[in-house]
Every structure is written in structure tokens, then in C-alpha cells.
Design a protein around this motif. Structure first.
Motif, mmCIF file in Angstrom:
data_model
loop_
_atom_site.group_PDB
_atom_site.id
_atom_site.type_symbol
_atom_site.label_atom_id
_atom_site.label_comp_id
_atom_site.label_asym_id
_atom_site.label_seq_id
_atom_site.Cartn_x
_atom_site.Cartn_y
_atom_site.Cartn_z
ATOM 1 N N GLN A 1 38.832 50.236 30.496
ATOM 2 C CA GLN A 1 39.588 48.990 30.623
ATOM 3 C C GLN A 1 39.929 48.412 29.258
ATOM 4 N N SER A 2 39.016 48.590 28.298
ATOM 5 C CA SER A 2 39.233 47.987 26.985
ATOM 6 C C SER A 2 40.304 48.728 26.197
ATOM 7 N N ARG A 3 40.668 49.920 26.629
ATOM 8 C CA ARG A 3 41.624 50.701 25.824
ATOM 9 C C ARG A 3 42.952 50.974 26.507
ATOM 10 N N ASP A 4 42.912 51.141 27.805
ATOM 11 C CA ASP A 4 44.102 51.612 28.500
ATOM 12 C C ASP A 4 44.642 50.517 29.413
ATOM 13 N N SER A 5 45.935 50.222 29.281
ATOM 14 C CA SER A 5 46.494 49.117 30.066
ATOM 15 C C SER A 5 46.512 49.450 31.559
ATOM 16 N N PHE A 6 46.669 50.737 31.882
ATOM 17 C CA PHE A 6 46.628 51.132 33.289
ATOM 18 C C PHE A 6 45.249 50.811 33.874
ATOM 19 N N ALA A 7 44.201 51.217 33.122
ATOM 20 C CA ALA A 7 42.841 50.967 33.593
ATOM 21 C C ALA A 7 42.565 49.476 33.676
ATOM 22 N N ALA A 8 43.161 48.695 32.747
ATOM 23 C CA ALA A 8 42.936 47.248 32.756
ATOM 24 C C ALA A 8 43.547 46.626 34.005
ATOM 25 N N THR A 9 44.770 47.053 34.322
ATOM 26 C CA THR A 9 45.447 46.485 35.493
ATOM 27 C C THR A 9 44.717 46.841 36.780
ATOM 28 N N TRP A 10 44.257 48.076 36.853
ATOM 29 C CA TRP A 10 43.645 48.537 38.110
ATOM 30 C C TRP A 10 42.136 48.519 38.056
ATOM 31 N N VAL B 1 46.311 46.889 47.426
ATOM 32 C CA VAL B 1 45.413 46.908 46.279
ATOM 33 C C VAL B 1 45.525 45.529 45.630
ATOM 34 N N THR B 2 44.412 44.819 45.615
ATOM 35 C CA THR B 2 44.424 43.460 45.085
ATOM 36 C C THR B 2 44.063 43.476 43.609
ATOM 37 N N THR B 3 44.895 42.836 42.780
ATOM 38 C CA THR B 3 44.597 42.758 41.357
ATOM 39 C C THR B 3 44.618 41.288 40.923
ATOM 40 N N PHE B 4 44.277 41.044 39.659
ATOM 41 C CA PHE B 4 44.124 39.683 39.154
ATOM 42 C C PHE B 4 44.872 39.560 37.828
ATOM 43 N N THR B 5 45.573 38.464 37.620
ATOM 44 C CA THR B 5 46.420 38.325 36.438
ATOM 45 C C THR B 5 46.282 36.942 35.813
ATOM 46 N N ALA B 6 46.363 36.898 34.476
ATOM 47 C CA ALA B 6 46.487 35.629 33.752
ATOM 48 C C ALA B 6 47.912 35.548 33.246
ATOM 49 N N SER B 7 48.620 34.473 33.585
ATOM 50 C CA SER B 7 50.008 34.335 33.146
ATOM 51 C C SER B 7 50.158 33.109 32.261
ATOM 52 N N LEU B 8 50.892 33.291 31.175
ATOM 53 C CA LEU B 8 51.260 32.168 30.315
ATOM 54 C C LEU B 8 52.630 31.690 30.779
ATOM 55 N N MET B 9 52.732 30.392 31.074
ATOM 56 C CA MET B 9 53.967 29.860 31.630
ATOM 57 C C MET B 9 54.604 28.887 30.628
ATOM 58 N N ASP B 10 55.926 28.733 30.747
ATOM 59 C CA ASP B 10 56.551 27.699 29.930
ATOM 60 C C ASP B 10 56.553 26.386 30.723
ATOM 61 N N ALA C 1 51.939 37.950 30.397
ATOM 62 C CA ALA C 1 50.882 38.112 31.400
ATOM 63 C C ALA C 1 49.891 39.179 30.954
ATOM 64 N N TRP C 2 48.644 39.002 31.348
ATOM 65 C CA TRP C 2 47.598 39.965 31.039
ATOM 66 C C TRP C 2 46.786 40.236 32.306
ATOM 67 N N PRO C 3 46.371 41.485 32.508
ATOM 68 C CA PRO C 3 45.519 41.751 33.680
ATOM 69 C C PRO C 3 44.119 41.173 33.480
ATOM 70 N N ARG D 1 48.402 25.864 21.035
ATOM 71 C CA ARG D 1 48.457 27.104 20.254
ATOM 72 C C ARG D 1 47.508 28.174 20.795
ATOM 73 N N LEU D 2 46.340 27.735 21.281
ATOM 74 C CA LEU D 2 45.338 28.699 21.723
ATOM 75 C C LEU D 2 45.142 28.623 23.234
ATOM 76 N N ILE D 3 44.877 29.784 23.839
ATOM 77 C CA ILE D 3 44.590 29.806 25.272
ATOM 78 C C ILE D 3 43.309 30.593 25.501
ATOM 79 N N ALA D 4 42.560 30.196 26.508
ATOM 80 C CA ALA D 4 41.326 30.906 26.846
ATOM 81 C C ALA D 4 41.306 31.138 28.347
ATOM 82 N N SER D 5 40.762 32.261 28.749
ATOM 83 C CA SER D 5 40.606 32.492 30.188
ATOM 84 C C SER D 5 39.299 33.221 30.448
ATOM 85 N N THR D 6 38.663 32.894 31.575
ATOM 86 C CA THR D 6 37.433 33.545 31.993
ATOM 87 C C THR D 6 37.653 34.130 33.382
ATOM 88 N N ALA D 7 37.226 35.383 33.555
ATOM 89 C CA ALA D 7 37.283 35.996 34.882
ATOM 90 C C ALA D 7 35.962 36.690 35.140
#
Lengths: 431, 336
Positions: free
Chosen positions: A267-276, B108-117, B125-127, B142-148
Motif C-alpha cells: 500500500q505504501s508503494r503502489d497506488s493500485f494497492a493503496a486504492t484496493w 467492492v467498497t473503498t475509501f477516499t479523502a477528497s480535497l474540495m474547493d 483525491a487520495w485513497p 495550507r495544511l490538511i490532515a486525515s485519519t482513517a
């Protein structure tokens, strides 16, 4: 003198009718094994569908923190190992493995009813405890039933078929739960009802379809010694082959770090692994279910101990593939495939090895002992690997464990040499 | 009973069980459809004309708009709410940007952090490795933090695990706070069960506060982004929140002696080191938000409805009982 598994092999033709529902040739898997596989599959759909959404349910609906969740998760691990020994012992003692397994499956199914009414932390802990109690109780008797319903020649394949069906259930469960949540975002009670339906059906099929094989009575009848049956003795568990198997399994288990660590590195290296990331374990399960039968057959042909030891090469490769400084989708996929291959080559095969290293009167206890040793060793592995991970960085820590494993694998092969030869050909009698 | 009869019997049971489960599911689905397409149980308004100070939050009123980002005027919190079309499970906003942590439900359920304007359009966005927990933005945006939470390891997980990251809006990634050196009483804690969560930023962009945990203990830590350190400044404190004037930190404090935690809210005076525990009897599992320098906001789940909660307000010196601030709402942020 006891009649060991190997003796039974030698007299296979004469004994075959005494094994209920077992096919006469070793090329087919007993319908009992398939029925047990379907029971496990249904039960895994049931338990994995709940496991997958439990964090969401606890944090989102019950409004509990995840510290509480961590506590529940810890329970999952510990309880199973302790109860497993008790389940194995009870199955041997009463010579009624089916009904001990039935109680185990039943307890877990009844616990699901409680899930429909759970409103707080305490209730949830009680239910999960009951569920794990059931799981611990049923595993060894069920594996003893698989052994009793199989021929020594196709034991690996039988376990392969069972583990494949079991893992199909584990792969379907989370997907089913998420599909329900997709249509009904607050549909947790629907998931619990569906889970209960699967669990109850598993129990019903076990009760109705699976015959009550009594390994000890059957062996005694076959031995024709006049004694009604050979009693269970703890002494049966001191067979040198079993002791060597337990030792080897423990050593290898201590070097089996949790999948979670490997997923975290990916997860720390691959964006595919991070997403899934939350679904990487489904990928491992897919590989496991694909390899389960082929590896079981290989084990029957080339020796189960050999495949068990070689399976750890797949684990070694998975460590290396996670630790090498490269990234990419294919590397992630390769890692998951290797992990799945490792489980396919070791999980069912370990039960088969333990079964053939123990006389039939103590078989469930022998299987339980092997599985408990592995579970405890892996617990030690994840805890100590955690320390290494922080002290040396994750890639270095993984390379070190890989290096130790590379040294230990040949050593394990030497340790298991007695069991390494095709065990169906050895005659392991003692007095 | 022959095997054939038994198999027929088992098939009949299967039909009965799956039929019942399917019926239950369909009824639940129909009920959900009815609830979610019905009118909202609170008053909403179409136009986002208000430009004055407001409170941005997650709308948990049943009916249309459930789970979407909404806002109310700061001077009329119980007034009609403006509901956006953005679904978030945890949200935080400033005048110019917003952070939205969301669960993407599907097969398949996933989770995302999105930065919005400012218009709630996603810019980056980041997974996330699991269920969203906390998110914050520094006052200068300027700075953003997220915990999951880290989930998805099937049976085999021990203990709970969180992942907290700090990033700058311009693209710098400071990485996981677990890789920062954690110092307690001058000694570095290296145990693997270290977990860091619940960041709150200060006016100085190198300094932040967060929670660190290891071995069943928790600490309020002061973090330094430049030195990559976390220094424990107090025991038993989680999810800190720094007051707008930077003089006080509010956090949740577990005062339970049982395995099930019970969190109270405590406020620490940074200059005197004096801590007071507020007279809120209920279990508060939230990262507190400061309404102003004297009042706190926090969410509490409703006992009468699943997945619904209210935002409560309380004086930070504990001199008055808590009062409801916004009903059917969660995850507040004050936007001045």
C-alpha cells in the motif's frame, strides 16, 4: 499395538467398504468431503459477510470507537486457539466428531441471532466470543471427519477440495455484504439476516447430509482384534512424527508474519494497492482457492511434507516481492498470488500431515494440536515482526525475515525427512 | 431416512431460509427507498446565497439530503440548512477549501479523502486504507490532515490501527505520522502498536497537536513538521482541538476503568497546564470543534435513530450544561 493410518493404506482394498461414502478409488473425492466443504462454504459466507462490515457497523451505527473495535478483534484471535484443542479432544474422547462439529457450527449460527439485537459493546463482545468459540470447537473434528472419509492416497486432494469450497465462501461473503450495503446503505440488519440464513443452512446440511463417521469404532472393527474400540490416549500424541511435525510447524510459523504487514508495504508503494487496500485479502483468497486442489493433488503424489515445506518458498518469494525496491501493479498481483499459493500449500496440507501422523483414536486432537501451534506461532511472529519493522524499516525487516526463512526451509526439510517420503508407503506401527 | 430424502429436506430448508432472507431484504430496500426519497425531516433551502459566517457539517436528517454536506448560518444554527450534493462521512471546511472523507459503496467498497474547493468540487483525491475517522485543515488553508482506520485484513488482525497523514494543499506529502519520532519523557517509543490520530493545527504551520497511543496508553503530543517529531505533553488525551486563540486544547479523555471506554471532554490551559473535565455525562467520541474561544461543539449519536446524530454546544469552562446546537448533524466546522 495400534493401527496407524499407514496400515490402513496397505489394506486399502479390504477396508474400503468400511469407510462410508468413500469412493473405492483414490481418484475421486468423497461426497462427505464435498458436503463438509459446502457446509464450510455457507458458514464462511455467513461469518465473512459480517466480519467485512463489522468495522463500519461498529463505528457508523453503534457509534463505538475503534479502540473498542480493536479489543473485539483481539478476541477473534485468541479464543479460537484455546477452544480448538478442547474440540479436538472432545471429538476423540466421545468418538463423535460429527456432533462436536455440529455443536460448533450451531453455536456460531445461534450467535448470529444475537447480532440482530445487539445494541452495545458488551452484547457485541459476547456474540463474537460465542462465534469464535464455535469456530474453534468445530475445526479439528471437521478435519478429522474429512480424514475419516478419505483414502490415504487422496487425503491432500480431499483437503484441497474442502479448503477451496471454504475459501469460495470467504470470498463471496464480503462481496455479498457490500452489495447489500450498496442497495440499502443502512441495511446492516439485512446483512445479519442473510448471514443467519447461510449459517443455519450450513448447520442443517451438516446435520442431515453428513454421516456420523466414528473413526475409532471403524478402526477397531477393521482391526478385527475383538476389542470393541481403541481408547483415546494422550500418549498417542507423542508419536515422534507428530512431534517433529509440530516442531517444524512452530518454527515455520514464527517466520510467518501476518498478511497485513505485506499489504501495508504494498500500500505504501503502489497506488493500485493503496486504492484496493481494504480488498487485497480477497485477492489472496482467490489465489488460494485456485491453487487448493492442484496443490493437494501434488501433495498426494510427491509427499505432503515436501509440499508443506516447499509452500514456504512461496511465502519467501512473497516477502521478497514486497521488499524489493520496485513498484507496479504486477508486483502487487504477484505478491497476492504467492501468498495464496502459500496458503494453498500449507493450510489443508498441515491438517492432512497431522492426521497421518496420529492414530485414528487421537486424530482430531493431533490436528487441533498442529493448528493451535501454528496459530500461536504466527501470533508471536506478528508481534515480534512489528518491533523489527519499526527498528529497521519495513523493507529491511522483511528482507531479514526472508533471509532467516531461506535458512530455515532446508532445515525444516531435514526435520521432516521421516515424513517427507510418501507417507502412504511407510509403515508406522508401534506398540 | 435415505440420503435422497435428506438432500430434498435440506433443499427445502434452503429455499425457506433464502426466501425469508430475500423477503426481509426487499422489505428493507423498499423502506430505505421510501425514507431516502421522502422529504427531509428538517427545513432546507436551495440557494447558497449566504456569505456570512457559517457552520459546515454532515447532514444526518433522514429523507433527501441524508449524508450530504450542509451548512447553516452561524447566528441561526437551527434555521434552514443549505444542502450541497457532496456526500461525506467526515467533513471539515475553511473559507476557501474543504476536506471530505467518504466511503465509496459498491460491490467492492473503498475509501477516499477528497480535497474540495469552495464550491465543493473535488480538486485532488487520495485513497484511504479504511473507514474515515477525522480530518482537519489549518486556519490558513495550507495544511490538511486525515485519519482513517486500517481495515480489511479479514480474521487475522490484532488490535486496532489508524493511519494519519499530513499534506500541504500545494502538494507536499509529509507522510504517515507513524514515521515521526515519538518521544515520551525524553525516550523514543518504538513499539509497533504506536498509533497516531486526530490532528489539530496551530497558527504556526510547523506545529500541530495529535493523539499518540501505545501499549494501552494515550498521550497528547505536540508535533513538529520540520523536525518530524511528536513529543508527549500530557497523559490520557485523545483527539485534541486547539482553540482559535491557541491558548486551550480540548480533547476527549477516557475515564472508564472497564474495557469499554467512556470519554469525557477535558480542556487544558496550555499556559498553566491546568486541566478541567467538563460536566458532560454522555460518552463523547468525537474531535471537538471550537465555536469560539469560550464554546465547544461536538457530535453525539441519537439514541432513537440509527446513523443519526446531533451537534451539541457547551461552554469550555464547564460553567453550564450542554445544549443542542444543530439537530440531525455530525462533523461540524466553524467557517468564519
Amino acid at each position: 499395538m495400534y493401527i496407524s493410518f499407514s496400515d490402513r493404506a496397505a489394506k486399502k482394498d479390504a477396508d474400503a467398504p468400511a469407510v462410508p461414502h468413500a469412493p473405492k478409488t483414490a481418484t475421486r473425492v468423497s461426497s462427505v468431503v464435498i458436503a463438509l466443504g459446502i457446509v464450510s462454504m455457507l458458514t464462511d459466507v455467513s461469518s465473512e459477510s459480517v466480519s467485512a462490515i463489522l468495522p463500519l457497523y461498529i463505528t457508523g451505527v453503534l457509534g463505538l470507537s475503534t479502540i473498542a473495535y480493536g479489543f473485539i478483534d483481539g478476541l477473534y484471535q485468541g479464543i479460537s486457539a484455546v477452544v480448538r484443542i478442547a474440540g479436538g479432544w472432545a471429538a476423540d474422547r466421545g468418538d463423535q466428531p460429527k456432533w462436536i462439529a455440529f455443536v460448533g457450527y450451531g453455536v456460531s449460527a445461534v450467535a448470529r441471532i444475537g447480532l440482530l439485537f445487539a445494541t452495545g459493546f458488551g452484547a457485541l463482545v459476547t456474540i463474537i466470543t460465542a462465534d469464535r468459540l464455535g469456530k474453534g470447537l468445530r475445526t479439528a473434528p471437521r478435519d478429522a471427519l474429512i480424514t475419516a472419509s478419505s483414502q490415504p492416497e487422496n487425503l491432500g486432494r480431499s483437503f484441497g477440495v474442502h479448503r477451496m469450497l471454504d475459501t469460495i465462501g470467504a470470498a463471496i461473503g464480503p462481496l455479498l455484504a457490500f452489495v447489500i450495503l450498496f442497495f440499502i446503505p443502512d441495511g446492516y440488519s439485512t446483512i445479519f439476516v442473510v448471514s443467519l440464513a447461510f449459517a443455519l443452512l450450513g448447520v442443517v446440511i451438516l446435520g442431515l447430509v453428513v454421516p456420523n463417521t466414528r473413526p475409532r469404532a471403524a478402526t477397531a472393527a477393521r482391526a478385527g482384534t475383538g476389542e470393541p474400540k481403541l481408547p483415546f490416549r494422550w500418549r498417542n500424541l507423542t508419536d515422534p512424527r507428530l512431534r517433529r511435525l509440530l516442531l517444524t510447524a512452530a518454527i515455520l510459523g514464527v517466520l510467518t508474519i501476518g498478511d497485513g504487514f505485506i499489504y501495508l508495504v504494498l500500500q505504501s508503494r503502489d497506488s493500485f494497492a493503496a486504492t484496493w487496500f481494504p480488498l487485497l485479502y480477497v485477492g489472496t483468497n482467490l489465489a488460494f482457492l485456485i491453487f487448493a486442489i492442484p496443490f493437494g493433488r501434488l501433495a498426494d503424489r510427491f509427499g505432503r511434507a515436501r509440499i508443506f515445506v516447499l509452500g514456504h518458498l512461496a511465502l519467501l518469494a512473497a516477502y521478497l516481492c514486497a521488499a524489493i525496491p520496485a513498484t507496479g501493479l504486477w508486483l502487487t498481483v504477484a505478491c497476492l498470488v504467492l501468498l495464496g499459493a502459500f496458503y494453498a500449500a500449507t493450510d489443508g496440507i498441515l491438517a492432512a500431515l497431522a492426521a497421518e501422523s496420529t492414530p485414528s483414536a487421537s486424530r482430531a486432537s493431533g490436528i487441533a494440536a498442529a493448528q493451535t501451534v501454528v496459530a500461536l506461532a504466527r501470533l508471536i511472529a506478528s508481534t515480534s515482526f512489528g518491533l523489527l519493522w519499526f527498528a529497521l524499516g519495513r523493507e529491511n525487516a522483511m528482507l531479514i525475515v526472508a533471509a532467516i526463512l531461506a535458512v530455515i526451509i532446508p532445515l525444516a526439510a531435514v526435520l521432516l525427512r521421516g515424513v517427507l517420503t510418501r507417507s502412504t508407503l511407510t509403515t508406522g506401527t508401534s506398540s | 431416512m435415505t440420503l435422497r430424502v435428506r438432500i430434498w429436506l435440506a433443499s427445502a430448508v434452503a429455499l425457506l431460509l433464502f426466501g425469508s432472507a430475500l423477503t426481509f431484504g426487499l422489505v428493507a430496500w423498499a423502506g430505505y427507498q421510501q425514507r431516502s426519497s421522502g422529504p427531509s425531516e428538517v427545513q432546507t433551502q436551495e440557494n447558497a446565497a449566504s456569505t456570512g459566517p457559517k457552520v459546515v457539517f454532515r447532514n444526518t436528517a433522514s429523507g433527501m439530503g441524508y449524508g450530504l454536506v450542509a451548512s447553516v448560518a452561524l447566528d441561526d444554527p437551527s434555521g434552514p440548512r443549505v444542502v450541497t450534493s457532496q456526500a461525506c462521512d467526515r467533513v471539515y471546511a475553511t473559507r476557501t477549501i474543504g476536506m471530505c472523507l467518504h466511503i465509496d459503496r459498491g460491490v467492492v467498497t473503498t475509501f477516499t479523502a477528497s480535497l474540495m474547493d469552495a464550491t465543493w468540487t473535488e480538486t485532488r483525491a487520495w485513497p484511504l486504507p479504511g473507514i474515515p475517522s477525522r480530518t482537519r485543515i489549518s486556519a490558513d488553508s495550507r495544511l490538511i490532515a486525515s485519519t482513517a482506520f486500517v481495515t480489511g485484513e479479514s480474521y487475522g488482525t490484532v488490535g486496532f490501527s489508524t493511519q494519519t497523514v499530513i499534506r500541504s494543499v500545494d502538494g507536499t506529502d509529509y507522510g504517515s505520522l507513524e514515521d515521526f519520532a515519538l518521544l515520551v519523557d525524553g525516550h523514543q517509543v518504538t513499539a509497533i502498536d504506536r498509533n497516531i490520530w486526530g490532528v489539530t493545527f496551530s497558527a504556526d504551520d510547523t506545529v500541530f497537536y495529535a493523539t499518540a497511543a501505545s501499549g494501552g496508553r494515550t498521550w497528547l503530543v505536540r508535533g513538529n513538521l520540520a523536525a518530524r517529531t511528536l513529543t508527549a505533553i500530557r497523559d490520557t488525551a485523545e483527539c485534541p482541538s486547539l482553540s482559535p486563540d491557541g491558548t486551550h486544547i480540548a480533547y476527549k479523555k477516557n475515564l472508564s476503568t472497564l474495557t469499554a471506554p467512556h470519554w469525557s471532554i477535558a480542556v487544558l490551559d496550555l499556559s498553566t497546564g491546568q486541566e478541567i473535565v467538563l460536566p458532560e455525562e454522555r460518552n463523547v467520541d468525537d474531535q471537538v470543534e471550537w465555536l469560539d474561544n469560550d464554546n465547544l461543539l461536538y457530535g453525539l449519536p441519537r439514541t432513537d435513530a440509527v446513523g443519526d446524530s446531533d451537534i451539541w454546544s457547551m461552554r469550555s469552562d464547564g460553567s453550564a450544561d450542554p445544549t443542542p446546537f444543530i439537530e440531525h448533524a455530525w462533523s461540524p466546522s466553524v467557517v468564519l
